[in-house]
Design an enzyme around this catalytic site. Structure first.
Site, mmCIF file in Angstrom:
data_model
loop_
_atom_site.group_PDB
_atom_site.id
_atom_site.type_symbol
_atom_site.label_atom_id
_atom_site.label_comp_id
_atom_site.label_asym_id
_atom_site.label_seq_id
_atom_site.Cartn_x
_atom_site.Cartn_y
_atom_site.Cartn_z
ATOM 1 N N PHE A 117 -10.841 -3.204 13.515
ATOM 2 C CA PHE A 117 -11.507 -2.467 15.019
ATOM 3 C C PHE A 117 -12.835 -3.137 14.849
ATOM 4 C CE2 PHE A 117 -12.947 0.610 11.367
ATOM 5 C CZ PHE A 117 -14.093 1.164 11.955
ATOM 6 N N LYS A 131 -2.623 -9.316 17.365
ATOM 7 C CA LYS A 131 -2.246 -7.891 17.270
ATOM 8 C C LYS A 131 -3.884 -7.089 17.253
ATOM 9 C CE LYS A 131 -2.285 -4.827 15.188
ATOM 10 N NZ LYS A 131 -2.666 -3.065 14.979
ATOM 11 N N GLU A 139 -5.711 -1.113 17.362
ATOM 12 C CA GLU A 139 -4.749 -0.544 18.038
ATOM 13 C C GLU A 139 -6.258 0.800 18.270
ATOM 14 O OE1 GLU A 139 -4.087 -0.454 14.684
ATOM 15 O OE2 GLU A 139 -3.478 1.398 13.966
ATOM 16 N N ARG A 140 -7.172 0.680 17.523
ATOM 17 C CA ARG A 140 -8.444 1.953 18.014
ATOM 18 C C ARG A 140 -8.549 1.076 19.139
ATOM 19 N NH1 ARG A 140 -10.670 4.159 12.710
ATOM 20 N NH2 ARG A 140 -9.191 2.025 11.537
ATOM 21 N N SER A 164 -8.342 -3.571 6.529
ATOM 22 C CA SER A 164 -9.633 -2.810 4.546
ATOM 23 C C SER A 164 -8.268 -3.774 3.986
ATOM 24 C CB SER A 164 -8.458 -1.908 4.586
ATOM 25 O OG SER A 164 -7.049 -0.842 5.046
ATOM 26 N N CYS A 182 -17.783 -5.203 7.585
ATOM 27 C CA CYS A 182 -17.739 -5.817 5.768
ATOM 28 C C CYS A 182 -18.256 -6.841 5.286
ATOM 29 C CB CYS A 182 -16.411 -7.005 6.276
ATOM 30 S SG CYS A 182 -16.808 -8.104 6.823
ATOM 31 N N GLU A 227 -15.167 1.623 -1.030
ATOM 32 C CA GLU A 227 -15.737 1.442 0.733
ATOM 33 C C GLU A 227 -15.739 2.043 1.316
ATOM 34 O OE1 GLU A 227 -13.252 -0.904 3.278
ATOM 35 O OE2 GLU A 227 -15.206 -2.402 3.854
HETATM 36 P P1 NAD Z 1 -7.480 -1.241 8.913
HETATM 37 O O1 NAD Z 1 -6.975 -2.353 7.452
HETATM 38 O O2 NAD Z 1 -7.217 -0.038 9.031
HETATM 39 O O3 NAD Z 1 -6.676 -2.882 9.813
HETATM 40 C C1 NAD Z 1 -6.565 -3.575 10.400
HETATM 41 C C2 NAD Z 1 -5.053 -3.938 10.773
HETATM 42 O O4 NAD Z 1 -4.027 -3.561 9.944
HETATM 43 C C3 NAD Z 1 -5.105 -3.375 12.300
HETATM 44 O O5 NAD Z 1 -5.037 -4.120 13.336
HETATM 45 C C4 NAD Z 1 -4.145 -2.183 11.862
HETATM 46 O O6 NAD Z 1 -3.106 -2.039 13.034
HETATM 47 C C5 NAD Z 1 -3.351 -3.097 10.883
HETATM 48 N N1 NAD Z 1 -2.868 -1.814 9.695
HETATM 49 C C6 NAD Z 1 -3.731 -0.718 9.603
HETATM 50 N N2 NAD Z 1 -2.594 0.066 8.880
HETATM 51 C C7 NAD Z 1 -1.930 -0.631 8.285
HETATM 52 C C8 NAD Z 1 -0.508 -0.680 7.695
HETATM 53 N N3 NAD Z 1 -0.624 0.710 6.473
HETATM 54 N N4 NAD Z 1 0.348 -1.303 7.307
HETATM 55 C C9 NAD Z 1 0.799 -2.456 8.477
HETATM 56 N N5 NAD Z 1 -0.380 -2.820 9.434
HETATM 57 C C10 NAD Z 1 -1.557 -1.565 9.139
HETATM 58 O O7 NAD Z 1 -8.560 -1.779 8.614
HETATM 59 P P2 NAD Z 1 -9.737 -1.342 10.095
HETATM 60 O O8 NAD Z 1 -9.603 0.137 9.901
HETATM 61 O O9 NAD Z 1 -9.655 -1.631 11.780
HETATM 62 O O10 NAD Z 1 -11.286 -2.015 9.802
HETATM 63 C C11 NAD Z 1 -12.012 -2.035 9.081
HETATM 64 C C12 NAD Z 1 -12.167 -2.796 7.406
HETATM 65 O O11 NAD Z 1 -11.623 -4.489 7.710
HETATM 66 C C13 NAD Z 1 -12.448 -2.461 6.809
HETATM 67 O O12 NAD Z 1 -11.990 -2.452 5.668
HETATM 68 C C14 NAD Z 1 -13.117 -3.702 6.818
HETATM 69 O O13 NAD Z 1 -14.201 -3.770 5.409
HETATM 70 C C15 NAD Z 1 -12.571 -5.096 7.048
HETATM 71 N N6 NAD Z 1 -12.956 -5.863 7.451
HETATM 72 C C16 NAD Z 1 -12.496 -6.667 6.201
HETATM 73 C C17 NAD Z 1 -14.406 -8.490 7.013
HETATM 74 C C18 NAD Z 1 -13.377 -9.474 6.273
HETATM 75 O O14 NAD Z 1 -13.875 -10.684 6.451
HETATM 76 N N7 NAD Z 1 -13.175 -9.435 4.916
HETATM 77 C C19 NAD Z 1 -13.922 -8.096 8.336
HETATM 78 C C20 NAD Z 1 -13.778 -7.104 9.487
HETATM 79 C C21 NAD Z 1 -13.309 -6.089 8.880
#
Ligand code: NAD
Length: 492
Positions: A159, A183, A186-187, A237, A292, A392
């Site tokens: 998101f 994909k 969803e937020r 994450s 991130c 984090e």
């Molecule tokens: P998230 O892991 O909750 O969601 C990311 C994606 O995974 C979304 O599209 C979501 O629909 C999907 N998802 C979430 N839970 C899932 C599950 N249990 N099973 C399958 N799919 C699932 O992450 P977020 O809260 O949207 O984003 C923030 C996170 O992203 C932070 O941890 C941040 O550090 C990380 N991030 C990392 C980078 C990088 O380059 N390393 C860049 C941006 C964000």
């Protein structure tokens, strides 16, 4: 209450874009997408599953067969059109990001600009897809390496950068001759929907080559399980990254899964006070810490007096920041993505207090109209290994740690299981050089709070900040989205 229901009834449900057509979801579950600054309901997000993913994959397979036969320079020209379309809609896209996710308009504008830079970097495809040859490895025998597309690729995005992160993947995947399924989170999926409308209007990008599938866990599982998807780019994450990498790899897919972070900012006693104040506060509290690359630990180096002086500078600069709506030009710290995110972070601060940690600056004031505001918060006197140092938190919370010298500071930084980014503030070239050489992080800043590489370089997280070998952007993107083929030939 009635008004809310009446207003909500007018809220539209987003559409998938599958195999070249917009598809109205046929019933099924939806999630609410709200403006974090006001709490207003913006849209309902349909939750796709295997049926929608399969339709996207079928369209993608067909479109990719013709697309891969297009000369690389023709594919690059299609990206020129995409670049122009995004450029023409910069302002509109930035406002969508602010509305949907909360960040300030300046920040959103910069994010859209970063996304456009990724398209510009991918436009160099004809140069970067060139192979290698070695003539005469035996009498009359030559060896040639060529790069070919992997096929159908999917990106699952988070998101916090709804405009930039899809563009870390889409242009490189297309440039390399692949079809692409997105994909988004969803937020805040509004920007992705707009992207698909803009792509739809570009004649040079064939129908079905790019699909948009809305959804959450079920959509991700459908992508991971579909045999017609060859490669997956994920950002999110750490726990989800590990899951996506493991399940994707079990099904024989190529995966790059960029995960979470816990970035440290090392403050040397000789740091320039202005670079320090702006760098640390921008890093820790910009986008309400939802980056991130956000700095979430400041390591104050020097004698106790020097450490206290750095702490005072940071606290003074953070206290001057204004928390509010992203559309208000006076805002420095935007709302969190949702009221639930605020609730979780307030819980973390309360637990820290119960554990005896000092809350030096407390952001738990007015939660704002959307219930998602949390101001800059600074914690000190933290026991080693406490979760505010190891986990984090993804909010505007900065933890202070003290170190007598640079060696001790590097030990703190390298103790993390993450290795996304790390920054040093110093006026000493020697200290900066020692730091950049020894620090275990893939993106290093010297007097730069958010050391985000431009798109011509890979986004180079280390350790648990990535699962997989190849990063997003730069040359890595072309390596990830292509398979190498080595041809050995003998001619009489
Ligand atoms: P998230 O892991 O909750 O969601 C990311 C994606 O995974 C979304 O599209 C979501 O629909 C999907 N998802 C979430 N839970 C899932 C599950 N249990 N099973 C399958 N799919 C699932 O992450 P977020 O809260 O949207 O984003 C923030 C996170 O992203 C932070 O941890 C941040 O550090 C990380 N991030 C990392 C980078 C990088 O380059 N390393 C860049 C941006 C964000």
């Amino acid at each position: 209450m009635t008004d809310t229901i009446a207003a909500d009834a007018a809220v539209r449900t987003l559409r998938h874009h599958l195999a070249g057509s917009w598809v109205e979801p046929s019933g099924g579950q939806t999630l609410e997408d709200r403006d974090p600054a006001t709490g207003d309901l913006l849209a309902l997000v349909p939750l796709a599953g295997p049926v929608e993913v399969d339709r996207a994959v079928r369209g993608a397979r067909e479109a990719q067969l013709a697309w891969r036969e297009q000369p690389p320079q023709v594919r690059a020209r299609a990206l020129f059109r995409l670049r122009d379309a995004l450029d023409a809609h910069r302002g509109e896209l930035a406002r969508l990001v602010t509305l949907d996710m909360g960040k300030t308009l300046d920040d959103a504008t910069a994010e859209v600009g970063r996304g456009i830079e990724s398209v510009e970097a991918a436009m160099a495809a004809p140069h970067l897809l060139k192979g290698q040859t070695l003539e005469g490895v035996a009498r009359g025998v030559d060896v040639e390496l060529v790069r070919q597309p992997v096929g159908v690729v999917a990106a699952i995005t988070p998101f916090n950068f709804p405009a930039m992160i899809p563009m870390w993947f889409l242009p490189f995947a297309l440039a390399a001759g692949n079809a692409f399924i997105l994909k988004p989170s969803e937020r805040d999926p509004l920007t992705s929907e707009r992207y698909l409308e803009l792509i739809d209007a570009i004649e040079e990008i064939p129908r079905g080559l790019v699909s948009l599938v809305h959804g959450a866990q079920d959509a991700v599982n459908a992508i991971l399980d579909h045999p017609g998807i060859d490669a997956i780019s994920f950002v999110g994450s750490a726990a989800t990254a590990r899951y996506v990498n493991t399940r994707g790899a079990e099904r024989g897919k190529r995966v790059q899964a960029l995960g979470g972070a816990k970035n440290s900012l090392v403050v040397m006693p000789d740091a320039d006070p202005r670079l320090l104040a702006g760098g640390v506060t921008g890093s820790a509290f910009g986008a309400a810490g939802q980056r991130c690359l956000a700095g979430s630990i400041a390591v104050l180096v020097g004698t106790p007096e020097e450490q206290d002086r750095s702490r005072e500078r940071i606290v003074a600069a953070a206290s001057a920041l204004r928390t509010g709506a992203g559309l208000d030009p006076a805002t420095d710290v935007c709302p969190l993505v949702s009221a639930e995110a605020r609730e979780r972070l307030v819980g973390e601060i309360e637990q820290a207090e119960r554990d005896g940690i000092a809350v030096v600056l407390d952001g738990r004031g007015d939660p704002g109209p959307g219930g998602a505001n949390l101001g800059p918060t600074i914690l000190d006197a933290i026991p080693p290994e406490h979760r505010v140092l190891t986990e984090e938190l993804f909010g505007p919370i900065l933890a202070l740690v003290r170190a007598p010298d640079l060696d001790a500071a590097i030990a703190v930084v390298n103790g993390s299981r993450y290795g996304n980014a790390s920054v040093i503030f110093t006026e000493s070239g020697g200290a900066a050089r020692t730091y950049r050489h020894r620090v275990e992080a893939g993106m290093v800043g010297v007097n730069v709070g958010v050391a985000a590489p431009v798109a011509w370089f890979p986004f180079s997280g280390w350790k648990d900040s990535i699962d997989g070998d190849l990063h997003a952007n730069g040359d890595d993107a072309f390596a990830f989205y292509t398979r190498t083929k080595v041809v050995t030939s003998r001619w009489a």
